[in-house]
Write a protein that holds these residues in place. Structure first.
Motif, PDB file in Angstrom:
ATOM      1  N   HIS B  99      44.665  19.647  32.863  1.00 48.56           N
ATOM      2  CA  HIS B  99      44.589  18.779  34.039  1.00 48.56           C
ATOM      3  C   HIS B  99      43.715  19.344  35.155  1.00 48.56           C
ATOM      4  O   HIS B  99      43.610  18.741  36.223  1.00 48.56           O
ATOM      5  CB  HIS B  99      46.007  18.505  34.567  1.00 48.56           C
ATOM      6  N   LYS B 149      53.056  31.269  34.234  1.00 44.69           N
ATOM      7  CA  LYS B 149      54.446  30.920  34.570  1.00 44.69           C
ATOM      8  C   LYS B 149      54.785  31.390  35.981  1.00 44.69           C
ATOM      9  O   LYS B 149      55.343  30.632  36.784  1.00 44.69           O
ATOM     10  CB  LYS B 149      55.407  31.550  33.565  1.00 44.69           C
ATOM     11  N   THR B 157      54.154  22.511  39.978  1.00 44.83           N
ATOM     12  CA  THR B 157      53.388  21.904  38.883  1.00 44.83           C
ATOM     13  C   THR B 157      52.255  20.995  39.353  1.00 44.83           C
ATOM     14  O   THR B 157      51.473  20.519  38.548  1.00 44.83           O
ATOM     15  CB  THR B 157      54.307  21.088  37.958  1.00 44.83           C
ATOM     16  N   TYR B 181      48.827  26.496  29.717  1.00 44.12           N
ATOM     17  CA  TYR B 181      49.256  27.431  28.670  1.00 44.12           C
ATOM     18  C   TYR B 181      48.407  27.378  27.411  1.00 44.12           C
ATOM     19  O   TYR B 181      47.981  28.402  26.882  1.00 44.12           O
ATOM     20  CB  TYR B 181      50.732  27.193  28.264  1.00 44.12           C
ATOM     21  N   TYR B 182      48.187  26.181  26.884  1.00 43.07           N
ATOM     22  CA  TYR B 182      47.663  26.107  25.515  1.00 43.07           C
ATOM     23  C   TYR B 182      46.316  25.417  25.391  1.00 43.07           C
ATOM     24  O   TYR B 182      45.912  25.023  24.303  1.00 43.07           O
ATOM     25  CB  TYR B 182      48.683  25.380  24.620  1.00 43.07           C
ATOM     26  N   ARG B 285      51.329  15.965  23.298  1.00 44.23           N
ATOM     27  CA  ARG B 285      50.764  16.105  24.654  1.00 44.23           C
ATOM     28  C   ARG B 285      49.280  15.845  24.638  1.00 44.23           C
ATOM     29  O   ARG B 285      48.586  16.101  23.647  1.00 44.23           O
ATOM     30  CB  ARG B 285      51.045  17.508  25.198  1.00 44.23           C
ATOM     31  N   CYS B 287      45.677  15.580  27.566  1.00 45.77           N
ATOM     32  CA  CYS B 287      45.115  16.101  28.811  1.00 45.77           C
ATOM     33  C   CYS B 287      45.218  15.032  29.896  1.00 45.77           C
ATOM     34  O   CYS B 287      45.678  13.921  29.636  1.00 45.77           O
ATOM     35  CB  CYS B 287      43.657  16.484  28.611  1.00 45.77           C
ATOM     36  N   PHE B 297      53.182  19.947  20.019  1.00 46.88           N
ATOM     37  CA  PHE B 297      53.973  21.078  20.494  1.00 46.88           C
ATOM     38  C   PHE B 297      54.932  21.467  19.386  1.00 46.88           C
ATOM     39  O   PHE B 297      55.768  20.674  18.965  1.00 46.88           O
ATOM     40  CB  PHE B 297      54.722  20.713  21.784  1.00 46.88           C
ATOM     41  N   ILE B 304      56.211  29.566  19.408  1.00 42.39           N
ATOM     42  CA  ILE B 304      55.956  28.233  19.949  1.00 42.39           C
ATOM     43  C   ILE B 304      54.503  28.126  20.390  1.00 42.39           C
ATOM     44  O   ILE B 304      53.897  29.086  20.844  1.00 42.39           O
ATOM     45  CB  ILE B 304      56.845  27.901  21.175  1.00 42.39           C
ATOM     46  N   GLU B 306      51.411  24.803  21.611  1.00 39.80           N
ATOM     47  CA  GLU B 306      50.863  23.451  21.481  1.00 39.80           C
ATOM     48  C   GLU B 306      49.627  23.654  20.621  1.00 39.80           C
ATOM     49  O   GLU B 306      48.626  24.171  21.075  1.00 39.80           O
ATOM     50  CB  GLU B 306      50.504  22.845  22.845  1.00 39.80           C
TER      51      GLU B 306
END
Lengths: 79, 588, 131
Positions: B99, B149, B157, B181-182, B285, B287, B297, B304, B306
Motif C-alpha cells: 500500500h 511490527k 496501520t 511484511y511480504y 490478500r 495490494c 496467506f 507463515i 503471504e
C-alpha cells in the motif's frame, strides 16, 4: 483410435463438470484435429494457449497415437 | 500541460543535510514516459552522472508512482523503487506491491527521491507534507518483520512501512526492501542502496486527494472496464491460486528449472502445487487498488508467509532438489524476514550445491538438504562463514571460486525460473534486459511456450517477439499496472490514461512510450559503459543439453544467440554493438 | 420490505480498499479514502491476517445518540439534517464501527448511496454485498 482429453485454465468450460474425457479420434490425427472432434477449433478461441501430449508440451500440428493424453491450456498471461 | 491524476510534485529528501524540498513534476518527462518505471529511469538519467558508486552518497533512491496510482483502476497500486544497482552496475527498477504506492500519492507526491546518506542509522516518517528523521536505535540490527511490527505498533496501520533486514544493512548484493511484511522490491541489491543510506525504514501516511476530471463518469467507466476485462475469466487464476498457476504450465511446457538449471521438469510438481497450497491457506490478500488478489496467506507447521510465489517455489524447490511445500513456505518467510531476494538466494544456493556436487568447493550446502540451506541463508544475510562467500550472488562467487559455466546470471543478476533452453527467446531476454537477467521485461515464454504454434527451440524471428512483449511491459509498468492483469491492452491503457489525466493518449502512443522506456533504460547503461559485450548468458545454455521434458536434449548455439541479439538491435535501431546512436539518444 | 444492509464476508476480502476510494469518489469528488464513509482494510499482526471492517451496519446508535434529532432512518438509510446537525461528535463516539467522520461542524455518515451503494460495485470478489 481412443485418446483422453483434459482441459486446463479457462478452457475447462469446454468440458464442464468433466475432469477428462475419452474420445474416439481418427488414427494418427493431429492435436488440432483431435480437438475439432470435441467441437474446439483453436483458431477461433481467442485465449487458446498451448497443447500438452502425455505431460509434455507439443505443437498443435503434432500427431497423436492410441492411448495418448491430450491436455489443452488457455493462455497463461502475465509473467 | 498540467495533467490530472498526477500530484505534479516531487519530494526530494536530502539525507546528508536532513533537509527536504519539493519541486514541480517535470511534465515533459511525464508526457514522454507516463510514470513509474519510465519516469523513474528518465529522472535517474537526468540526476545522476555516470560512474557513481551505487553504495555511495551520489546514488539516489527513487520511489515513483504513476498517474493511475491512487485511483480505483484495478491493479494500479504498485510502486517503482529504483536506483543504480550495486549488483550489476546498471539501472535497476523494482516493483513493490502493498500500500506504499497509493499512500505516496495520497500524501501529495508523484515521486519521492532519497539523496545522500544519513550520518547514523535512521528511519524517516512522511505524513502528508510533514517529514521527520528519527534515530533507528534498536531497530537497526532487527530483522525486517520485527522492525515493521515495532513501527506499526507505534505509528498505526495507516502507515505503510518500507524496511530492510540485515542483508540490506550489510550491503549485500542480494538484498531487498520489504513492505506489508511480504511484499518486496526484490532484486539487484536495492536493499543495499537503502542500507548504504543508513535508512532502516520509511513510513508513509497520506490523507489527501487524487483528482481526476468528471470523477463520477470516470469512476463509472473504470468500474465497467474492471468488471468486463480485469475480472474476466482470463485472470480468474489470480484469485484462485495466484502465481502457483504457473507451476503446472511451466512443468508441462518444459521450462520449470530443476537442479540448478540442469533439468526442466519435476515429476513431483504436484506435491507442492496450488492444490496442496489451498490446504494450508488462511486468507487472500492484494495490494492497494488491487482488483484480483494474488496473495495466498499460508501457514504450514509454524512457518507463515503471504506466498510463496512461483519464482520462490521453484527457486527453493526443484532447483535445490527439495520437494516440500513446508520448506518453500519456511524459506520464503526466512528470506523475507532477513530482507533477501527469494530468486537470487535460491539460484545462488543451487549453484553452491552444484559446486559441492562437482567437488569444486563445498560451501556446506548439498542438493536435497533443507536444513543446510536454511542455515546458510542466515549466514548469507549476516555475512558469516561460507555465507559471506555467497552474500553477493553467483557472479561474485563464481569469479572467485570457479564454476562460471553454471553460475546462472546475466550481468550479475541471477536467472528467474524459466529455462531458456526450453524457450530460446528467454536467453536473449535475460541478456538484453535493462537490469540483468529479468523475466519481467520481455517474457517471451508467453509466445514461445504458452502458445499453440510458435516453435520454442529456434532463434529465427525471436527478436520481434522479444521486442513486442518488452514494449508492452514497458508501458504497462509505467502507467503503472500490475503484471497479473494479463488481459489489459493498449486500447484500455490509453482510454484510462485519457480519462484520468484529461490529456488525449492514443493506443499508438502506448507503443511509442513503451519503446522509449526500453531505450532510456539501455541509454542509462550505455552511459555506464555497457555494450553488446555485456549481453551474455552462461555457457551452460550452450554446452549442457537440457535433461527431461519436451525440450530434452536441447542446447543453444552461440550463432543462434547472437542472431537473436542482431535481430533485436536492428528492431530497436541500435548499432551492431547494441548502442543507441546519438540521434536516438537526442530524442529521449 | 426488509431494510437492506451492507454485509461483509472476510474470506472474500483482499484488502484492496477500492471500497473507500470509490466511496470518496462519489461523495467527496476526489479519490481520498481518508474521507470515505467506509474503511475496510486488512493487515498482518502477530502472525495472523486481521480484518478491520469499518462499515455502516445501520444499527441506528448514532440516531439514538444525537441530542438534536438530526439523524433519521426514514428511507432505510441514515440521513443527517444539515439544519439540525451541529457537528458535536456524539454520534461518532457511539458508532460501534467507527465510520462517522466529523468535519466542518457536520457529521458525515454513510447513506448507502441512497440504497445503491457504490462500494459494493467496486468490491472485486463480493466481500461487500447489499442485502
Amino acid at each position: 483410435m481412443k485418446i483422453t482429453i483434459t482441459m486446463r485454465g479457462t478452457l475447462k468450460k469446454y468440458m464442464p463438470g468433466e475432469k477428462e474425457r475419452v474420445v474416439e479420434v481418427p488414427d494418427n490425427c493431429t492435436c488440432d484435429e483431435a480437438l475439432q472432434c470435441i467441437g474446439m477449433n483453436y483458431k477461433e478461441i481467442p485465449n487458446f494457449g498451448f497443447v500438452v501430449r502425455n505431460g509434455m508440451r507439443c505443437m498443435i500440428y503434432d500427431r497423436l497415437e492410441e492411448g495418448d493424453e491430450l491436455k489443452a491450456w488457455s493462455r497463461v498471461s502475465g509473467g | 500541460m498540467i495533467m490530472s491524476a498526477y500530484q505534479n510534485k516531487v519530494l526530494r529528501i536530502d539525507c546528508t543535510k536532513q533537509e527536504t524540498r519539493t519541486e514541480p513534476l517535470n511534465m515533459e518527462f511525464a508526457e514522454k514516459y507516463v510514470g513509474s518505471k519510465g519516469l523513474a529511469i528518465r529522472y535517474m538519467y537526468e540526476d545522476m552522472k555516470p560512474g557513481i558508486d551505487p553504495l555511495g552518497p551520489e546514488n539516489n533512491l527513487y520511489l515513483t508512482t504513476g498517474p493511475m496510482t491512487g485511483t480505483p483502476i484495478p491493479c494500479s497500486g504498485k510502486l517503482s523503487v529504483a536506483a543504480k544497482s550495486p549488483a550489476t552496475g546498471t539501472m535497476n527498477d523494482c516493483s513493490i506491491g502493498g500500500h506504499a504506492g497509493i499512500r505516496i500519492k495520497f500524501a501529495g507526491y508523484d515521486m519521492i527521491v532519497f539523496e545522500g546518506q544519513m550520518d547514523k542509522p535512521s528511519y524517516i516518517v512522511i505524513e502528508d507534507d510533514k517529514i521527520t528523521f528519527h534515530d533507528a536505535g534498536e531497530l537497526w540490527g532487527m530483522t525486517s518483520h520485527a522492525a515493521e511490527k515495532k513501527l506499526i505498533d507505534e505509528y498505526g496501520t495507516e502507515y505503510s512501512v518500507l524496511s530492510i533486514g540485515p542483508a540490506g544493512e550489510n550491503l549485500n548484493f542480494i538484498s531487498c526492501i520489504n513492505s506489508d511484511y511480504y511484499r518486496q522490491a526484490g532484486r539487484g541489491g536495492i536493499g543495499a542502496v537503502m542500507g548504504s543510506k543508513k535508512i532502516k525504514a520509511i513510513l508513509i501516511k497520506g490523507t489527501g486527494p487524487v483528482n481526476v476530471p468528471n470523477i463520477k463518469e470516470t469512476t463509472d467507466r473504470i468500474l465497467e472496464i474492471f468488471h468486463e476485462n480485469c475480472l474476466s475469466e482470463d485472470n480468474e487464476y489470480v484469485f484462485d491460486e495466484g502465481t502457483y498457476a504457473f507451476l503446472e504450465a511451466c512443468n508441462d511446457g518444459g521450462i520449470l528449472p530443476a537442479h540448478n538449471f540442469t533439468a526442466a521438469t519435476d515429476v513431483n510438481w504436484d506435491k507442492y502445487n496450488g492444490a496442496v497450497m489451498k490446504k494450508y491457506r488462511l486468507g487472500k490478500r492484494g495490494c492497494g487498488s488491487c482488483g484480483l488478489g494474488c496473495g495466498n496467506f499460508m501457514k504450514v507447521g509454524d512457518a507463515i508467509v503471504e506466498g510463496p510465489e512461483y519464482e520462490t517455489t521453484a527457486a527453493s524447490g526443484p532447483q535445490c532438489d527439495i520437494v516440500s511445500i513446508e520448506h518453500n513456505v519456511r524459506y520464503n518467510q526466512l528470506v523475507d524476514d532477513l530482507g533477501m531476494d527469494s530468486i537470487s538466494t535460491g539460484v545462488t544456493v543451487a549453484w553452491a550445491m552444484e559446486m559441492a556436487e562437482k567437488g569444486i568447493h563445498d560451501f556446506g550446502v548439498h542438493f536435497g538438504n533443507e536444513e543446510e540451506m536454511l542455515k546458510i541463508i542466515e549466514d548469507m544475510a549476516y555475512r558469516r562463514g561460507q555465507g559471506a562467500e555467497l552474500a553477493d550472488g553467483v557472479k561474485v562467487a563464481s569469479e572467485k571460486w570457479g564454476g562460471t559455466d553454471f553460475a546462472m546470471h546475466s550481468k550479475g543478476l541471477e536467472f528467474p525460473q524459466y529455462e531458456p533452453r526450453g524457450s530460446f527467446g528467454m536467453a536473449a531476454s535475460y541478456a538484453v534486459s535493462d537490469r540483468g537477467a529479468c523475466h519481467m521485461r520481455s517474457y517471451t515464454a508467453n509466445e514461445e511456450v504458452f502458445e499453440a504454434s510458435c516453435p520454442p527451440y529456434t532463434h529465427e524471428g525471436k527478436g520481434q517477439v522479444l521486442y513486442d512483449l518488452g514494449e508492452f511491459n514497458a508501458i504497462k509498468f509505467s502507467c503503472c499496472l500490475c503484471d497479473l492483469w494479463g488481459s489489459v491492452d493498449y486500447a484500455i491503457m490509453a482510454e484510462l490514461l485519457t480519462l484520468i489525466t484529461g490529456r488525449e493518449w492514443t493506443e499508438e502512443e502506448m507503443g511509442v512510450v513503451g519503446r522509449r522506456v526500453l531505450n532510456i533504460g539501455r541509454a542509462f547503461n550505455q552511459r555506464e559503459g555497457f555494450t553488446r559485450a555485456d549481453d551474455v548468458v552462461p555457457q551452460r545454455l550452450f554446452k549442457d543439453p537440457l535433461k527431461g521434458g519436451p525440450a530434452d536434449g536441447q542446447v543453444m548455439t552461440e550463432e543462434g544467440f547472437q542472431d537473436m541479439l542482431d535481430q533485436y538491435f536492428e528492431i530497436m535501431g541500435w548499432d551492431k554493438n547494441g548502442c543507441l546512436p546519438q540521434e536516438l539518444l537526442d530524442t529521449l | 420490505m426488509a431494510t437492506k444492509r451492507l454485509k461483509f464476508k472476510k474470506a472474500l476480502c483482499i484488502g484492496c480498499q477500492l471500497c473507500s476510494q470509490v466511496c470518496s469518489a462519489y461523495k467527496e469528488g476526489a479519490y481520498v479514502p481518508s474521507k470515505a464513509r467506509i474503511a475496510i482494510e486488512t493487515c498482518y499482526d502477530d502472525g495472523s491476517l486481521k480484518y478491520i471492517d469499518n462499515y455502516c451496519i445501520l444499527c441506528g446508535m448514532c440516531m439514538k445518540a444525537c441530542p438534536f434529532d438530526a439523524i433519521d432512518m426514514d428511507k432505510g438509510w441514515l440521513h443527517v439534517d444539515p439544519e439540525k446537525c451541529k457537528g458535536c461528535g456524539l454520534c461518532a463516539k457511539k458508532c460501534p464501527k467507527h465510520v462517522i467522520q466529523i468535519r466542518d461542524n457536520f457529521a458525515f455518515i454513510c447513506d448507502t448511496c441512497e440504497g445503491d451503494p457504490n462500494c459494493v460495485k467496486a468490491c472485486p470478489h463480493g466481500a461487500l454485498t447489499f442485502e
